[in-house]
Motif scaffolding. Structure first.
Motif, PDB file in Angstrom:
ATOM      1  N   GLN A   1      16.617 -48.262  48.730  1.00 23.13           N
ATOM      2  CA  GLN A   1      17.470 -48.203  47.539  1.00 23.13           C
ATOM      3  C   GLN A   1      18.945 -48.332  47.899  1.00 23.13           C
ATOM      4  N   ARG A   2      19.283 -47.925  49.103  1.00 26.98           N
ATOM      5  CA  ARG A   2      20.674 -47.996  49.562  1.00 26.98           C
ATOM      6  C   ARG A   2      20.954 -49.288  50.342  1.00 26.98           C
ATOM      7  N   SER A   3      19.996 -50.214  50.284  1.00 24.61           N
ATOM      8  CA  SER A   3      20.114 -51.531  50.940  1.00 24.61           C
ATOM      9  C   SER A   3      20.167 -51.431  52.461  1.00 24.61           C
ATOM     10  N   VAL A   4      19.589 -50.352  53.005  1.00 19.58           N
ATOM     11  CA  VAL A   4      19.469 -50.215  54.458  1.00 19.58           C
ATOM     12  C   VAL A   4      18.181 -50.921  54.891  1.00 19.58           C
ATOM     13  N   LYS A   5      18.280 -51.768  55.904  1.00 19.41           N
ATOM     14  CA  LYS A   5      17.099 -52.471  56.402  1.00 19.41           C
ATOM     15  C   LYS A   5      16.264 -51.517  57.263  1.00 19.41           C
ATOM     16  N   VAL A   6      14.966 -51.491  57.033  1.00 20.90           N
ATOM     17  CA  VAL A   6      14.069 -50.602  57.767  1.00 20.90           C
ATOM     18  C   VAL A   6      13.102 -51.422  58.610  1.00 20.90           C
ATOM     19  N   PHE A   7      12.981 -51.044  59.882  1.00 19.09           N
ATOM     20  CA  PHE A   7      12.095 -51.742  60.817  1.00 19.09           C
ATOM     21  C   PHE A   7      11.146 -50.737  61.464  1.00 19.09           C
ATOM     22  N   LEU A   8       9.943 -51.190  61.766  1.00 17.55           N
ATOM     23  CA  LEU A   8       8.995 -50.412  62.554  1.00 17.55           C
ATOM     24  C   LEU A   8       8.936 -51.037  63.943  1.00 17.55           C
ATOM     25  N   VAL A   9       9.340 -50.262  64.947  1.00 18.53           N
ATOM     26  CA  VAL A   9       9.385 -50.755  66.328  1.00 18.53           C
ATOM     27  C   VAL A   9       8.470 -49.853  67.146  1.00 18.53           C
ATOM     28  N   SER A  10       7.310 -50.382  67.499  1.00 15.57           N
ATOM     29  CA  SER A  10       6.242 -49.531  68.026  1.00 15.57           C
ATOM     30  C   SER A  10       5.604 -50.091  69.284  1.00 15.57           C
ATOM     31  N   GLY A  11       5.216 -49.165  70.153  1.00 15.65           N
ATOM     32  CA  GLY A  11       4.416 -49.549  71.312  1.00 15.65           C
ATOM     33  C   GLY A  11       2.939 -49.595  70.965  1.00 15.65           C
ATOM     34  N   GLY A  12       2.623 -49.301  69.696  1.00 14.73           N
ATOM     35  CA  GLY A  12       1.251 -49.375  69.221  1.00 14.73           C
ATOM     36  C   GLY A  12       0.843 -50.793  68.875  1.00 14.73           C
ATOM     37  N   PHE A  13      -0.223 -50.921  68.125  1.00 15.74           N
ATOM     38  CA  PHE A  13      -0.814 -52.235  67.890  1.00 15.74           C
ATOM     39  C   PHE A  13      -0.461 -52.767  66.512  1.00 15.74           C
ATOM     40  N   ARG A  14      -0.102 -54.029  66.481  1.00 15.66           N
ATOM     41  CA  ARG A  14       0.382 -54.641  65.251  1.00 15.66           C
ATOM     42  C   ARG A  14      -0.644 -54.544  64.115  1.00 15.66           C
ATOM     43  N   CYS A  15      -1.923 -54.666  64.435  1.00 10.72           N
ATOM     44  CA  CYS A  15      -2.947 -54.617  63.392  1.00 10.72           C
ATOM     45  C   CYS A  15      -2.925 -53.277  62.658  1.00 10.72           C
TER      46      CYS A  15
ATOM     47  N   ILE B   1       8.010 -39.366  54.792  1.00 11.80           N
ATOM     48  CA  ILE B   1       8.443 -40.681  55.276  1.00 11.80           C
ATOM     49  C   ILE B   1       8.518 -41.703  54.148  1.00 11.80           C
ATOM     50  N   LYS B   2       7.574 -41.639  53.206  1.00 11.86           N
ATOM     51  CA  LYS B   2       7.589 -42.604  52.097  1.00 11.86           C
ATOM     52  C   LYS B   2       8.865 -42.435  51.266  1.00 11.86           C
ATOM     53  N   GLU B   3       9.214 -41.212  50.960  1.00 13.73           N
ATOM     54  CA  GLU B   3      10.417 -40.941  50.183  1.00 13.73           C
ATOM     55  C   GLU B   3      11.667 -41.370  50.945  1.00 13.73           C
ATOM     56  N   LEU B   4      11.682 -41.122  52.258  1.00 12.56           N
ATOM     57  CA  LEU B   4      12.845 -41.499  53.070  1.00 12.56           C
ATOM     58  C   LEU B   4      13.019 -43.014  53.109  1.00 12.56           C
ATOM     59  N   VAL B   5      11.934 -43.743  53.369  1.00  8.02           N
ATOM     60  CA  VAL B   5      12.021 -45.204  53.430  1.00  8.02           C
ATOM     61  C   VAL B   5      12.433 -45.774  52.074  1.00  8.02           C
ATOM     62  N   ASP B   6      11.865 -45.230  50.997  1.00 10.88           N
ATOM     63  CA  ASP B   6      12.239 -45.682  49.654  1.00 10.88           C
ATOM     64  C   ASP B   6      13.738 -45.471  49.413  1.00 10.88           C
ATOM     65  N   THR B   7      14.256 -44.326  49.840  1.00  9.78           N
ATOM     66  CA  THR B   7      15.681 -44.014  49.659  1.00  9.78           C
ATOM     67  C   THR B   7      16.552 -44.965  50.460  1.00  9.78           C
ATOM     68  N   LEU B   8      16.154 -45.250  51.686  1.00 11.07           N
ATOM     69  CA  LEU B   8      16.915 -46.197  52.519  1.00 11.07           C
ATOM     70  C   LEU B   8      16.927 -47.581  51.874  1.00 11.07           C
TER      71      LEU B   8
ATOM     72  N   ALA C   1       3.087 -50.490  57.493  1.00 14.94           N
ATOM     73  CA  ALA C   1       4.213 -51.169  56.847  1.00 14.94           C
ATOM     74  C   ALA C   1       3.907 -51.476  55.388  1.00 14.94           C
ATOM     75  N   THR C   2       2.695 -51.924  55.119  1.00 14.33           N
ATOM     76  CA  THR C   2       2.296 -52.241  53.748  1.00 14.33           C
ATOM     77  C   THR C   2       2.370 -51.000  52.860  1.00 14.33           C
ATOM     78  N   GLN C   3       1.944 -49.852  53.388  1.00 15.70           N
ATOM     79  CA  GLN C   3       1.995 -48.603  52.627  1.00 15.70           C
ATOM     80  C   GLN C   3       3.438 -48.209  52.291  1.00 15.70           C
ATOM     81  N   LEU C   4       4.374 -48.607  53.154  1.00 19.61           N
ATOM     82  CA  LEU C   4       5.772 -48.205  52.987  1.00 19.61           C
ATOM     83  C   LEU C   4       6.642 -49.310  52.382  1.00 19.61           C
ATOM     84  N   ASN C   5       6.008 -50.395  51.980  1.00 22.56           N
ATOM     85  CA  ASN C   5       6.739 -51.542  51.414  1.00 22.56           C
ATOM     86  C   ASN C   5       7.788 -52.096  52.377  1.00 22.56           C
ATOM     87  N   ILE C   6       7.440 -52.088  53.649  1.00 22.52           N
ATOM     88  CA  ILE C   6       8.297 -52.682  54.676  1.00 22.52           C
ATOM     89  C   ILE C   6       7.789 -54.093  54.952  1.00 22.52           C
ATOM     90  N   PRO C   7       8.654 -55.113  54.878  1.00 23.18           N
ATOM     91  CA  PRO C   7       8.192 -56.487  55.128  1.00 23.18           C
ATOM     92  C   PRO C   7       7.543 -56.618  56.505  1.00 23.18           C
TER      93      PRO C   7
END
Length: 241
Positions: free
Chosen positions: A115-129, A106-113, A135-141
């Protein structure tokens, strides 16, 4: 390009065409939304929290029903949290002692996206905390995170969850994607996940990719036009560009 209706009997060639179309949408996506539990990370966050609080068995069965689509998500979430009743201290200790484990690739995939200027979002029924930690581990804002919020009283005791969050109910992930498309003008949004709540987000997502690398939900596997068991399959597809 999202899913086949359960009543549809498709020929092999018809389904292959739809799978090819899904791959094409993924290759030219301007935004990709990932589910988190059992997709981006290997475990179900709420199940791990339940185990940590000593009520794992009761909650795991409810999670299975929720992911299979046999009960509404909000009902399952309410019932599970009423059993767990975690404190703020317990949540923080869980993240410290048992941080969520990223799924291979997943880290490599997100990094590749990225690099290609694709916006990545985490949309989860889990807990924000928990999801913010991922997200921090994957460099996702962090403003690209959409998840449920636990509520606590001033003394740290459990006070419920924020029911105004779209991710707290069935079809909530679809609502988030509709909002993202309206806000950013995205033309091709892809949803990737393992569960029924991910499958039902397409439409409004332009394509859905089922993920079975951690757990296989049979309903999702059967109704996905493109079902993968490794994120390396997506990386290979991007290499074709």
């Amino acid at each position: 390009v999202c899913k086949l209706p359960t009543s549809t009997v498709a020929t092999c060639s018809f389904r292959l065409d739809l799978k090819t179309s899904t791959k094409e949408i993924f290759r030219r996506a301007d935004a990709v939304c990932f589910d988190v539990d059992s997709t981006v990370i290997r475990e179900e966050g709420i199940d791990e929290l339940a185990k940590f609080c000593g009520v794992g068995d009761a909650v795991t069965e409810m999670t299975r029903k929720a992911m299979g689509g046999s009960v509404t998500f909000k009902t399952a979430l309410t019932e599970r949290l009423s059993i767990i009743r975690c404190s703020r201290e317990q949540v923080n200790k869980l993240i410290t002692d048992h941080p969520p484990q990223l799924t291979a690739g997943i880290k490599e995939l997100v990094d590749t996206l990225h690099q290609r200027s694709v916006k990545v979002f985490l949309v989860s029924g889990g807990f924000r905390c928990i999801v913010e930690h991922v997200a921090t581990q994957l460099n996702i804002p962090l403003h690209h995170v959409y998840a449920n919020r636990l509520k606590f009283y001033f003394n740290g005791e459990f006070a419920g969850f924020d029911e105004t969050q779209p991710t707290s109910e069935s079809n909530g992930k679809g609502k988030v994607i509709s909002m993202l498309k309206e806000k950013h003008g995205f033309k091709n949004v892809v949803m990737i996940g393992d569960g029924a709540t991910d499958l039902e987000a397409c439409p409004p997502a332009n394509a859905f990719i089922g993920f079975g690398g951690n757990v296989v939900r049979q309903q999702v596997k059967e109704r996905s036009l493109w079902y993968i068991t490794s994120f390396r399959e997506l990386l290979k597809e991007l290499e074709k560009i």
